[in-house]
Design a protein around this motif. Structure first.
Motif, PDB file in Angstrom:
ATOM      1  N   ILE A 311       9.068 -10.334   2.817  1.00  0.00           N
ATOM      2  CA  ILE A 311      10.402  -9.738   2.905  1.00  0.00           C
ATOM      3  C   ILE A 311      11.475 -10.811   2.760  1.00  0.00           C
ATOM      4  O   ILE A 311      12.447 -10.660   1.996  1.00  0.00           O
ATOM      5  CB  ILE A 311      10.572  -8.988   4.246  1.00  0.00           C
ATOM      6  CG1 ILE A 311       9.644  -7.771   4.305  1.00  0.00           C
ATOM      7  CG2 ILE A 311      12.033  -8.565   4.446  1.00  0.00           C
ATOM      8  CD1 ILE A 311       9.973  -6.685   3.308  1.00  0.00           C
ATOM      9  N   LEU A 312      11.331 -11.921   3.466  1.00  0.00           N
ATOM     10  CA  LEU A 312      12.362 -12.954   3.420  1.00  0.00           C
ATOM     11  C   LEU A 312      12.443 -13.616   2.046  1.00  0.00           C
ATOM     12  O   LEU A 312      13.535 -14.009   1.612  1.00  0.00           O
ATOM     13  CB  LEU A 312      12.105 -13.986   4.506  1.00  0.00           C
ATOM     14  CG  LEU A 312      12.487 -13.495   5.917  1.00  0.00           C
ATOM     15  CD1 LEU A 312      11.926 -14.402   6.985  1.00  0.00           C
ATOM     16  CD2 LEU A 312      14.007 -13.380   6.054  1.00  0.00           C
ATOM     17  N   ARG A 313      11.335 -13.721   1.358  1.00  0.00           N
ATOM     18  CA  ARG A 313      11.397 -14.244  -0.012  1.00  0.00           C
ATOM     19  C   ARG A 313      12.193 -13.299  -0.910  1.00  0.00           C
ATOM     20  O   ARG A 313      12.935 -13.730  -1.798  1.00  0.00           O
ATOM     21  CB  ARG A 313       9.987 -14.466  -0.563  1.00  0.00           C
ATOM     22  CG  ARG A 313       9.260 -15.639   0.079  1.00  0.00           C
ATOM     23  CD  ARG A 313       7.995 -15.998  -0.666  1.00  0.00           C
ATOM     24  NE  ARG A 313       7.247 -17.024   0.049  1.00  0.00           N
ATOM     25  CZ  ARG A 313       7.539 -18.315   0.051  1.00  0.00           C
ATOM     26  NH1 ARG A 313       8.592 -18.739  -0.649  1.00  0.00           N
ATOM     27  NH2 ARG A 313       6.816 -19.183   0.728  1.00  0.00           N
ATOM     28  N   GLN A 314      12.024 -12.008  -0.688  1.00  0.00           N
ATOM     29  CA  GLN A 314      12.815 -11.032  -1.443  1.00  0.00           C
ATOM     30  C   GLN A 314      14.299 -11.162  -1.113  1.00  0.00           C
ATOM     31  O   GLN A 314      15.152 -11.098  -2.000  1.00  0.00           O
ATOM     32  CB  GLN A 314      12.338  -9.606  -1.107  1.00  0.00           C
ATOM     33  CG  GLN A 314      11.085  -9.166  -1.810  1.00  0.00           C
ATOM     34  CD  GLN A 314      11.400  -8.558  -3.175  1.00  0.00           C
ATOM     35  OE1 GLN A 314      12.068  -9.175  -4.012  1.00  0.00           O
ATOM     36  NE2 GLN A 314      10.919  -7.360  -3.407  1.00  0.00           N
ATOM     37  N   LEU A 315      14.610 -11.364   0.156  1.00  0.00           N
ATOM     38  CA  LEU A 315      16.012 -11.480   0.556  1.00  0.00           C
ATOM     39  C   LEU A 315      16.649 -12.727  -0.043  1.00  0.00           C
ATOM     40  O   LEU A 315      17.809 -12.702  -0.468  1.00  0.00           O
ATOM     41  CB  LEU A 315      16.129 -11.526   2.084  1.00  0.00           C
ATOM     42  CG  LEU A 315      15.503 -10.374   2.874  1.00  0.00           C
ATOM     43  CD1 LEU A 315      16.002 -10.378   4.308  1.00  0.00           C
ATOM     44  CD2 LEU A 315      15.793  -9.033   2.221  1.00  0.00           C
ATOM     45  N   LEU A 316      15.891 -13.823  -0.089  1.00  0.00           N
ATOM     46  CA  LEU A 316      16.403 -15.047  -0.715  1.00  0.00           C
ATOM     47  C   LEU A 316      16.619 -14.861  -2.211  1.00  0.00           C
ATOM     48  O   LEU A 316      17.472 -15.513  -2.815  1.00  0.00           O
ATOM     49  CB  LEU A 316      15.433 -16.199  -0.458  1.00  0.00           C
ATOM     50  CG  LEU A 316      15.372 -16.707   0.989  1.00  0.00           C
ATOM     51  CD1 LEU A 316      14.178 -17.616   1.187  1.00  0.00           C
ATOM     52  CD2 LEU A 316      16.666 -17.427   1.374  1.00  0.00           C
ATOM     53  N   ARG A 317      15.852 -13.972  -2.815  1.00  0.00           N
ATOM     54  CA  ARG A 317      16.044 -13.652  -4.236  1.00  0.00           C
ATOM     55  C   ARG A 317      17.316 -12.831  -4.444  1.00  0.00           C
ATOM     56  O   ARG A 317      18.080 -13.061  -5.388  1.00  0.00           O
ATOM     57  CB  ARG A 317      14.837 -12.859  -4.751  1.00  0.00           C
ATOM     58  CG  ARG A 317      14.970 -12.396  -6.197  1.00  0.00           C
ATOM     59  CD  ARG A 317      13.833 -11.477  -6.597  1.00  0.00           C
ATOM     60  NE  ARG A 317      13.831 -10.209  -5.882  1.00  0.00           N
ATOM     61  CZ  ARG A 317      14.610  -9.174  -6.192  1.00  0.00           C
ATOM     62  NH1 ARG A 317      15.481  -9.264  -7.187  1.00  0.00           N
ATOM     63  NH2 ARG A 317      14.528  -8.051  -5.498  1.00  0.00           N
TER      64      ARG A 317
END
Length: 414
Positions: A311-317
């Motif tokens: 999820i956090l990798r998606q948010l950083l994207r």
């Protein structure tokens, strides 16, 4: 394409010679009746059909093993067909349904996303989970196209067992959503004044809706608001009743969108005039383009996130910066409860016992845990950390992992 099958019985009726049946004594009644029966089945959900009719017989106690009308559902469909034939012109039915099938914004503009690009109004999209005529997925296609263009949209998928007829029969949640949305839209049209850009150290009010992760005032909201630049764009995941988005809009002229699952939270958000859609972050983050928001906020929702790293990798994207707030499990009363009682901690920011965690709360992390996670797992940049004592709302500088009971982190992709 909803209606080709329904038109067919009317078109092949022997009393429909090229649609010129007006000089005939009898029109295509049989074909129109069958078309109505086909349509009527789609208006009710499977649950409603079973509850209303089941396998009940109309008059007899046992089967007759004949082609007469035996079941109560047959009698119901026949009645609806006859009423429809008496009041609806067959050609009207054919032309109206054909016009509906011809309506295709994607064909004219190349895609639904392109079709929504030039819209300038606010949107409220409502679907019903039991509607199999206009399935919620189709409403979500519209919502996704609006979101992709950063248009103002609020979306809810209401739980109701009446199928397509839900929009006629469900009046409580639907009515409150519509009235709240229209009231706030009207108020906005009356005044476009933005309040001065000033954030005071006053915890934002938070209603304790059923299933809420957090109880009490949200002291992290004013701190998050201070971190966000005026006139920026914000995606708030797990936004609750929209109070943070409302604060940001009124004080910093922020354009925002929120995700939440609670029906009451959606209704409250509509009343506040913020744009919130009933999406699960685990399933719908792929609708956003890279770097499409200035900030993505995950406020007191990390503890219910499954596979936080994904999820956090998606948010950083999606966001240029990501703001995360969560309760600190290493807070000293939590340590004391573990040491003295040997039991899972219960305190202000984690108020529920382990066996009654709302929304399947599963993640317990400390400030140190998250810092390690950001550096070593995400390989992201830690821009800022604010440790807070929620009773006072003040920032904790000394021994934050011990003294603070919640924290806010600002991170950015490398």
């Amino acid at each position: 394409m909803k209606y080709p099958v329904r038109r067919q019985p009317t078109c092949i009726d022997e009393n429909t010679p090229d649609g010129t049946y007006y000089d005939f004594t009898k029109g295509p009644a049989a074909g129109l009746a069958v078309a109505r029966m086909i349509g009527q089945i789609t208006y009710l959900s499977e649950e409603a059909m079973h509850e209303k009719f089941g396998r009940r017989l109309q008059n007899d106690q046992d089967y007759k093993y004949a082609f007469d009308q035996e079941f109560s559902v047959e009698s119901y469909l026949d009645y609806q067909a006859n009423v429809f034939v008496d009041r609806f012109d067959a050609n009207t039915y054919l032309y109206v349904t054909k016009a509906i099938d011809y309506f295709d914004p994607s064909r004219q503009h190349g895609s639904l996303r392109e079709a929504m690009k030039k819209t300038s109004c606010r949107f409220l999209v409502i679907s019903f989970d039991s509607d199999w005529l206009f399935h919620p997925n189709q409403s979500q296609e519209i919502v996704n196209a609006l979101v992709a263009n950063k248009k103002e949209v609020t979306y809810t998928n209401i739980n109701c067992s009446f199928g397509h007829d839900s929009f006629l029969l469900e009046t409580n949640d639907q009515g409150r959503m519509i009235s709240g949305f229209l009231h706030e839209t009207h108020k906005r049209l009356q005044s476009e004044n933005i309040n001065p850009i000033k954030i005071v150290n006053t915890p934002a009010a938070q209603k304790n809706h059923a299933g809420s992760i957090f109880k009490g005032a949200r002291v992290d909201h004013y701190q998050i608001a201070r971190l966000i630049q005026p006139n920026s764009s914000v995606l708030d995941l797990g936004c609750g009743d929209g109070s943070l988005l409302e604060l940001l809009r009124e004080k910093k002229n922020v354009s925002g969108l929120g995700f939440t699952l609670g029906q009451e939270d959606l209704i409250e958000s509509a009343k506040r005039g913020v744009n919130v859609i009933q999406y699960d972050m685990h399933d719908h983050l792929d609708i956003f383009d890279d770097q499409s928001y200035d900030y993505v906020v995950l406020s007191h929702a990390l503890q219910v996130v499954h596979k936080p790293e994904n999820i956090l990798r998606q948010l950083l994207r999606i966001g240029r910066e990501v703001i995360v707030s969560f309760p600190n499990f290493a807070y000293w009363p939590a340590r004391l409860q573990l040491l003295v009682k040997g039991k899972a901690p219960v305190f202000d920011t984690l108020p529920a016992p382990w066996y009654d965690k709302p929304n399947e709360t599963i993640n317990y992390m400390s400030l140190s845990d998250f810092e390690f996670f950001v550096h070593d797992q995400l390989k992201a940049k830690l821009v800022k950390r604010i440790a807070i004592a929620s009773r006072t709302g003040r920032e904790v500088k000394l021994f934050p992992n011990l003294i603070a009971n919640e924290a806010i982190f600002v991170i950015r992709g490398e």
